[in-house]
Design a protein around this motif. Structure first.
Motif, PDB file in Angstrom:
ATOM      1  N   LEU A   1      12.945  -5.243   4.090  1.00  0.00           N
ATOM      2  CA  LEU A   1      11.767  -5.198   4.926  1.00  0.00           C
ATOM      3  C   LEU A   1      10.727  -4.517   5.167  1.00  0.00           C
ATOM      4  CD1 LEU A   1      13.764  -5.472   8.796  1.00  0.00           C
ATOM      5  CD2 LEU A   1      12.220  -7.318   7.619  1.00  0.00           C
ATOM      6  N   THR A   2      11.174  -3.074   4.207  1.00  0.00           N
ATOM      7  CA  THR A   2       9.932  -2.335   3.776  1.00  0.00           C
ATOM      8  C   THR A   2       8.972  -2.907   2.985  1.00  0.00           C
ATOM      9  OG1 THR A   2      11.759  -0.238   4.960  1.00  0.00           O
ATOM     10  CG2 THR A   2       9.863  -0.198   3.298  1.00  0.00           C
ATOM     11  N   PHE A   3       9.917  -3.492   1.346  1.00  0.00           N
ATOM     12  CA  PHE A   3       9.324  -4.183   0.958  1.00  0.00           C
ATOM     13  C   PHE A   3       7.551  -5.287   1.344  1.00  0.00           C
ATOM     14  CE2 PHE A   3       8.217  -7.724  -2.593  1.00  0.00           C
ATOM     15  CZ  PHE A   3       7.625  -6.952  -3.076  1.00  0.00           C
ATOM     16  N   PHE A   4       8.309  -5.749   2.871  1.00  0.00           N
ATOM     17  CA  PHE A   4       7.115  -6.979   2.618  1.00  0.00           C
ATOM     18  C   PHE A   4       6.206  -6.448   4.266  1.00  0.00           C
ATOM     19  CE2 PHE A   4       6.411  -9.931   6.842  1.00  0.00           C
ATOM     20  CZ  PHE A   4       5.708 -10.787   6.408  1.00  0.00           C
ATOM     21  N   ALA A   5       6.150  -5.171   4.481  1.00  0.00           N
ATOM     22  CA  ALA A   5       5.862  -4.673   5.223  1.00  0.00           C
ATOM     23  C   ALA A   5       4.759  -4.019   4.360  1.00  0.00           C
ATOM     24  CB  ALA A   5       6.460  -3.670   6.238  1.00  0.00           C
ATOM     25  N   ALA A   6       4.969  -3.286   3.493  1.00  0.00           N
ATOM     26  CA  ALA A   6       3.819  -2.398   2.000  1.00  0.00           C
ATOM     27  C   ALA A   6       3.875  -4.153   1.945  1.00  0.00           C
ATOM     28  CB  ALA A   6       5.024  -2.569   1.418  1.00  0.00           C
ATOM     29  N   ILE A   7       3.794  -5.324   1.527  1.00  0.00           N
ATOM     30  CA  ILE A   7       2.401  -5.990   0.906  1.00  0.00           C
ATOM     31  C   ILE A   7       1.973  -5.970   1.514  1.00  0.00           C
ATOM     32  CG2 ILE A   7       3.255  -8.549   0.141  1.00  0.00           C
ATOM     33  CD1 ILE A   7       3.687  -6.457  -1.990  1.00  0.00           C
ATOM     34  N   VAL A   8       2.199  -6.241   3.178  1.00  0.00           N
ATOM     35  CA  VAL A   8       1.157  -6.951   4.152  1.00  0.00           C
ATOM     36  C   VAL A   8       0.182  -5.831   4.218  1.00  0.00           C
ATOM     37  CG1 VAL A   8       1.027  -7.298   6.707  1.00  0.00           C
ATOM     38  CG2 VAL A   8       3.244  -8.226   5.493  1.00  0.00           C
ATOM     39  N   PHE A   9       0.975  -4.615   4.071  1.00  0.00           N
ATOM     40  CA  PHE A   9      -0.063  -3.360   4.855  1.00  0.00           C
ATOM     41  C   PHE A   9      -1.114  -3.232   3.035  1.00  0.00           C
ATOM     42  CE2 PHE A   9       2.627  -1.964   7.802  1.00  0.00           C
ATOM     43  CZ  PHE A   9       1.430  -1.480   8.723  1.00  0.00           C
ATOM     44  N   ILE A  10      -0.866  -3.685   2.454  1.00  0.00           N
ATOM     45  CA  ILE A  10      -2.264  -3.701   0.633  1.00  0.00           C
ATOM     46  C   ILE A  10      -2.812  -4.884   0.740  1.00  0.00           C
ATOM     47  CG2 ILE A  10      -0.952  -4.141  -1.828  1.00  0.00           C
ATOM     48  CD1 ILE A  10       1.058  -2.586  -1.821  1.00  0.00           C
TER      49      ILE A  10
ATOM     50  N   TYR B   1     -15.220   0.347   8.039  1.00  0.00           N
ATOM     51  CA  TYR B   1     -14.101  -0.898   7.470  1.00  0.00           C
ATOM     52  C   TYR B   1     -13.229  -0.795   6.226  1.00  0.00           C
ATOM     53  CZ  TYR B   1     -15.480  -3.249  11.881  1.00  0.00           C
ATOM     54  OH  TYR B   1     -15.149  -3.429  13.033  1.00  0.00           O
ATOM     55  N   VAL B   2     -14.429   0.221   5.247  1.00  0.00           N
ATOM     56  CA  VAL B   2     -13.894   0.611   4.226  1.00  0.00           C
ATOM     57  C   VAL B   2     -12.738   2.058   3.741  1.00  0.00           C
ATOM     58  CG1 VAL B   2     -15.914   1.803   3.231  1.00  0.00           C
ATOM     59  CG2 VAL B   2     -14.766   0.336   1.447  1.00  0.00           C
ATOM     60  N   ILE B   3     -13.168   2.077   4.497  1.00  0.00           N
ATOM     61  CA  ILE B   3     -12.191   3.229   5.323  1.00  0.00           C
ATOM     62  C   ILE B   3     -10.930   2.870   5.492  1.00  0.00           C
ATOM     63  CG2 ILE B   3     -11.716   6.233   6.816  1.00  0.00           C
ATOM     64  CD1 ILE B   3     -14.670   6.207   6.194  1.00  0.00           C
ATOM     65  N   ALA B   4     -11.394   2.392   7.416  1.00  0.00           N
ATOM     66  CA  ALA B   4      -9.685   1.890   7.287  1.00  0.00           C
ATOM     67  C   ALA B   4      -9.066   1.168   6.057  1.00  0.00           C
ATOM     68  CB  ALA B   4     -10.249   1.105   8.432  1.00  0.00           C
ATOM     69  N   GLY B   5      -9.872   0.193   4.891  1.00  0.00           N
ATOM     70  CA  GLY B   5      -8.959  -0.591   4.307  1.00  0.00           C
ATOM     71  C   GLY B   5      -8.973   0.229   3.680  1.00  0.00           C
ATOM     72  N   ALA B   6      -9.187   0.731   2.946  1.00  0.00           N
ATOM     73  CA  ALA B   6      -8.801   2.295   1.855  1.00  0.00           C
ATOM     74  C   ALA B   6      -7.166   3.046   2.634  1.00  0.00           C
ATOM     75  CB  ALA B   6      -9.652   3.633   1.252  1.00  0.00           C
ATOM     76  N   ALA B   7      -7.520   2.895   4.117  1.00  0.00           N
ATOM     77  CA  ALA B   7      -5.917   3.618   4.075  1.00  0.00           C
ATOM     78  C   ALA B   7      -5.100   2.963   5.059  1.00  0.00           C
ATOM     79  CB  ALA B   7      -6.698   4.615   5.796  1.00  0.00           C
ATOM     80  N   ILE B   8      -4.976   1.741   5.250  1.00  0.00           N
ATOM     81  CA  ILE B   8      -4.337   0.700   4.797  1.00  0.00           C
ATOM     82  C   ILE B   8      -3.418   0.195   3.746  1.00  0.00           C
ATOM     83  CG2 ILE B   8      -3.999  -1.525   5.545  1.00  0.00           C
ATOM     84  CD1 ILE B   8      -5.641  -1.414   8.129  1.00  0.00           C
ATOM     85  N   LEU B   9      -4.328   0.617   2.663  1.00  0.00           N
ATOM     86  CA  LEU B   9      -3.421   0.167   1.458  1.00  0.00           C
ATOM     87  C   LEU B   9      -2.778   1.467   0.954  1.00  0.00           C
ATOM     88  CD1 LEU B   9      -4.295  -1.702  -1.417  1.00  0.00           C
ATOM     89  CD2 LEU B   9      -6.005  -0.187  -1.372  1.00  0.00           C
ATOM     90  N   LEU B  10      -3.969   2.860   1.271  1.00  0.00           N
ATOM     91  CA  LEU B  10      -2.871   3.606   1.213  1.00  0.00           C
ATOM     92  C   LEU B  10      -1.807   3.492   1.316  1.00  0.00           C
ATOM     93  CD1 LEU B  10      -2.197   6.061  -1.259  1.00  0.00           C
ATOM     94  CD2 LEU B  10      -3.805   7.732   0.775  1.00  0.00           C
ATOM     95  N   THR B  11      -1.519   3.734   2.909  1.00  0.00           N
ATOM     96  CA  THR B  11      -0.497   3.588   3.632  1.00  0.00           C
ATOM     97  C   THR B  11       0.577   2.176   2.848  1.00  0.00           C
ATOM     98  OG1 THR B  11      -1.467   3.855   5.371  1.00  0.00           O
ATOM     99  CG2 THR B  11       0.822   2.606   5.858  1.00  0.00           C
TER     100      THR B  11
END
Length: 833
Positions: free
Chosen positions: A10-19, A41-51
């Motif tokens: 589940l964590t792996f799947f969540a990580a892939i979705v966030f990335i 949106y570029v800042i939000a994308g970076a924050a979600i990617l880093l998450t």
């Protein structure tokens, strides 16, 4: 407990979705920044990617980072759109779901590095961010920032007993004898049985089905926009295929029907549209022929409204000749006539009592309207709207296909004798002084501006009023003639007996946006500080409601000429100013923050599209880059017009707000096979043959097919005409029939078709994109009642009384092809139970 060194599935799947979300959002956001758009949106994308990356390496700081992101996003959303729930929700709900998902123990616990004591420290900020966002949603649900509450101070019960303001027309109060109720086009029923106190008791009295449904070989824009007439004990209506039907007003039972068997050499599939908005009625006893020739009144000199002479108000008398024996015979043959315009360009006179053609009218009961207008593509010319009847004349205009070429039929207005059908006068905007009947072999000026909507008639003053369209094509005007520049996109007043010009007033100069005056002008005696004035009220696509003295053409409500953007396409030009009425529903300038969507992703797409288009505010010219047109050619007000209570001096309207895009396509970039790819009037590529450009016109929608600009998109509104101010305005309708899921979200949806108002103080509307008929209190706009319709109701309703005095509200529910509402063939009458 400490992580075991392995990611849970589940964590792996969540990580892939966030990335994945982060990468897509950051990429789109970077493109938006390059277009000088928001950095969010570029800042939000970076924050979600880093998450996602932190989840992948099993760090509980992922929860802290996403908590910070959700807090920041909530604050950003409030700064952009304040406390508007329907704008906040698309910005935040996906992030809220991701936060809740991330907070689930099976997603984040056990596989993350760090001592157990840090788990609560990571979860608490995220939970707080979730609670804050939820509280914001709950709190703003009850906020209605776009509604304008108010009340018009009238006594509904007392005013209902005032004399009928239409009594001077000589028509029975229980009848609806013209498309607009009467020739004054007030859409007002002087009936007071239905009131704000009892409207909730309305029930179906009868339902009739015409049997006329769109077929597989019909054009996409097959529409049922019919408003029936009621005269005596009979309802008269027409269908999209130009069939005329008579019904008993009390029971809805069919009396007769007439099928003109419309023809097309290529079939109907490639026509632009097929519709019939109504029929016209003539009663010989109400329009007697003169016993002797009256001296011809001298018509006022041709004048623009700005220079109309003081005596322009002088009434004229009909200058018809003495009735001939043949006309006497024709009148005896069909003393009650119904005039039916057909989709194959005929005008047919029917005996209103039997449904049989009046043989003495024209040739076997019909006039061929193709005469003297030259060639055109089948379906490219006919009268979609009912003609007008004035004394012994039936007066007709015609629809001309927009944007097909620069060599289309004339927009001529023709007046025929109601009895034998001979041509009495013609007014061609391309040759406006030559009103004498054209020679048998002559041709009216090609491509002159047309009048496709409904006439209004002031019988007392002998004047007829024309809401004008443009010389086609709409989006490029480099070849327009001086006459086209003068008469397009305004109102023209003619002497109804002779066709001579009385005055004209143009509302859109050098129109490049399809700002036809679609609504039938409303005529009312208006109470002003200067006394009662004979007014003409014209609603328009751009949102202005122009109020003119109908005798002189001079403004009653001030009109200002405001500077507008320039920079037209090569070979064209723009007008430096445009006319804006002090009474208007003009929307504010749209901004990037107004871009909408069901999710942040389609909202981002809409922002990118917005930044990619040319937009300099209202009247931004069409361009090869693509221009945003707001309001679009759907209009703030279209052919539905407005309704007016002449006693209470209240105007009821249903303004719409939909942005469109307009793109010029150079001639050498248009594929040849596009000749067979016609869109509707509001979408698709228009060829405009003979000009340097074709045009691509479409509603400004996201890839999901929803509007890119934020709701509301449709309202119901009331104007106090005594103060000339908007008194109240409420968003109107739901997306239950427009959204993928039938959820009745009250966003306020567009409507096509107009309102009516009654002496009982109740207004009605059926035209919204959801399938409902609704009743409103004219004083404050409160919704009193609604009923589900079996199909789209894109027509204007009407109200009448039967022989016993029982009041009905009559609705046509047949759908609208290009709007995608459900097709049907219903005529439904409601009354109090």
């Amino acid at each position: 407990m400490a992580g075991n060194g392995r990611l849970s599935p589940l964590t792996f799947f969540a990580a892939i979705v966030f990335i994945v979300i982060g990468v897509l959002l950051a990429a789109g956001g970077a493109y938006l920044v390059a277009l000088k758009g928001s950095w969010y949106y570029v800042i939000a994308g970076a924050a979600i990617l880093l998450t996602g990356l932190l989840l992948l390496i099993r760090r509980r700081s992922a929860l802290l980072l996403f908590a910070l992101f959700l807090f920041a996003s909530t604050i950003w959303a409030v700064v952009e759109v304040r406390f508007d729930f329907w704008q906040l929700m698309p910005r935040l709900w996906i992030w809220l779901l991701l936060a809740i998902w991330l907070l689930i123990p099976f997603v984040h616990r056990g596989a993350l590095f760090g001592p157990p004591s840090t788990s609560r420290a990571a979860r608490t900020p995220l939970a707080a961010a979730i609670i804050l966002t939820l509280l914001l949603g709950v709190g703003t649900w009850f906020n209605h920032p776009h509604d304008r509450p108010g009340r018009i101070d009238v006594n509904v019960a007392a005013d209902a007993n005032q004399p009928d303001a239409n009594a001077a027309t000589g028509r029975a109060a229980g009848d609806w004898v013209d498309y607009g109720g009467s020739p004054l086009a007030q859409r007002y029923a002087p009936l007071a049985q239905i009131t704000p106190d009892n409207a909730h008791r309305l029930k179906v009295a009868w339902t009739y089905r015409t049997g006329d449904m769109p077929g597989p070989d019909d054009p996409t824009e097959t529409t049922d926009e019919n408003t029936p007439l009621k005269v005596g004990d009979t309802i008269f209506l027409c269908t999209p295929h130009s069939k005329a039907i008579a019904l008993d007003a009390a029971s809805g039972k069919e009396k007769w029907r007439f099928d003109p068997r419309i023809q097309s050499p290529i079939g109907f599939k490639h026509w632009e549209h097929m519709t019939c908005r109504g029929v016209a009625y003539y009663d010989a006893s109400m329009h007697p022929m003169p016993a002797a020739a009256a001296p011809e009144a001298s018509a006022p000199a041709e004048a623009d409204a700005a220079s109309a002479p003081a005596d322009a108000s002088a009434p004229t008398e009909a200058s018809a000749p003495v009735q001939t024996p043949a006309q006497t015979t024709a009148q005896a043959e069909c003393p009650h006539r119904l005039f039916l315009p057909t989709a194959d360009a005929r005008l047919i006179a029917l005996d209103a009592d039997t449904g049989k053609p009046c043989a003495s009218f024209g040739k076997n009961g019909a006039i061929d309207l193709r005469a003297n207008i030259g060639p055109f593509t089948p379906g490219g010319y006919y009268s979609t709207s009912p003609p007008a009847v004035f004394r012994n004349l039936v007066i007709v205009g015609g629809h001309v296909t927009d944007n097909e070429s620069n060599n289309e039929p004339s927009g001529v207005i023709r007046a025929f004798d109601v009895n034998d059908g001979h041509l009495v006068w013609n007014w061609d905007p391309g040759n406006p002084d030559a009103t004498e009947p054209i020679a048998a072999g002559g041709t009216y000026v090609r491509n002159s501006p047309n009048m496709w909507s409904m006439f209004s008639v002031d019988e007392k003053r002998g004047m007829i009023f024309l809401p004008m369209g443009n010389q086609t094509p709409d989006q490029w005007g480099g070849e327009r003639t001086p006459q086209a520049e003068k008469f397009g996109a305004g109102v023209v007043a003619l002497d109804a007996a002779t066709g001579k010009l009385r005055w004209n007033y143009q509302f859109t100069h050098h129109d490049l946006w399809d700002m036809d005056v679609g609504g039938q002008p409303t005529l009312v005696d208006l109470q002003t500080a200067q006394g009662t004035q004979p007014a003409l009220i014209a609603s328009t696509k751009q949102g202005s409601i122009y109020v003119l003295n109908r005798e002189t053409g001079q403004p009653i409500v001030p009109i200002s000429e405001l500077a507008v953007p320039g920079g037209a396409a090569k070979g064209d030009h723009t007008a430096p100013t445009q006319a804006v009425s002090a009474l208007n529903f003009n929307p504010p300038r749209v901004t990037e923050a107004d871009m909408w969507g069901t999710t942040p992703f389609d909202q981002l797409w809409c922002r990118i599209k917005f930044r990619s288009l040319r937009y300099d505010g209202p009247y931004t010219p069409p361009s090869e880059q693509g221009s945003l047109v707001f309001p679009g050619n759907f209009g703030v007000f279209d052919w539905g017009g407005i309704s007016v209570d002449p006693v209470r001096q209240i105007l009821i309207a249903n303004p719409d707000y939909m942005a469109f895009t307009s793109k010029l396509i150079p001639r050498d970039k248009i594929p040849e096979d596009n000749g067979e790819k016609k869109g509707s009037e509001t979408s698709g590529i228009k060829l405009a043959r003979g000009t340097p450009f074709g045009f691509e016109i479409s509603a400004f929608l996201s890839p999901l097919g929803i509007p890119c600009q934020a709701p509301p998109w449709g309202y119901i509104a009331g104007v106090d005409l005594r103060t000339q101010k908007i008194a109240w305005m409420h968003k109107n309708g739901t997306i239950v029939d427009s959204a993928p899921l039938p959820i009745p979200m009250p966003l306020g949806v567009p409507s096509l078709g107009g309102t009516i108002v009654t002496a009982g103080g109740v207004a009605f509307l059926t035209g919204t994109l959801d399938q409902y008929v609704r009743a409103y209190d004219v004083r404050d706009g409160k919704k009193l009642w609604e009923a589900r319709l079996p199909a789209g109701g894109q027509a204007t309703p009407m109200s009448y009384a039967d022989a016993s005095g029982k009041q009905y509200v009559l609705v046509t529910a047949g759908g609208h092809g290009s709007l995608g509402t459900k097709a049907g063939d219903y005529v439904i009458a409601y009354t109090l139970q």
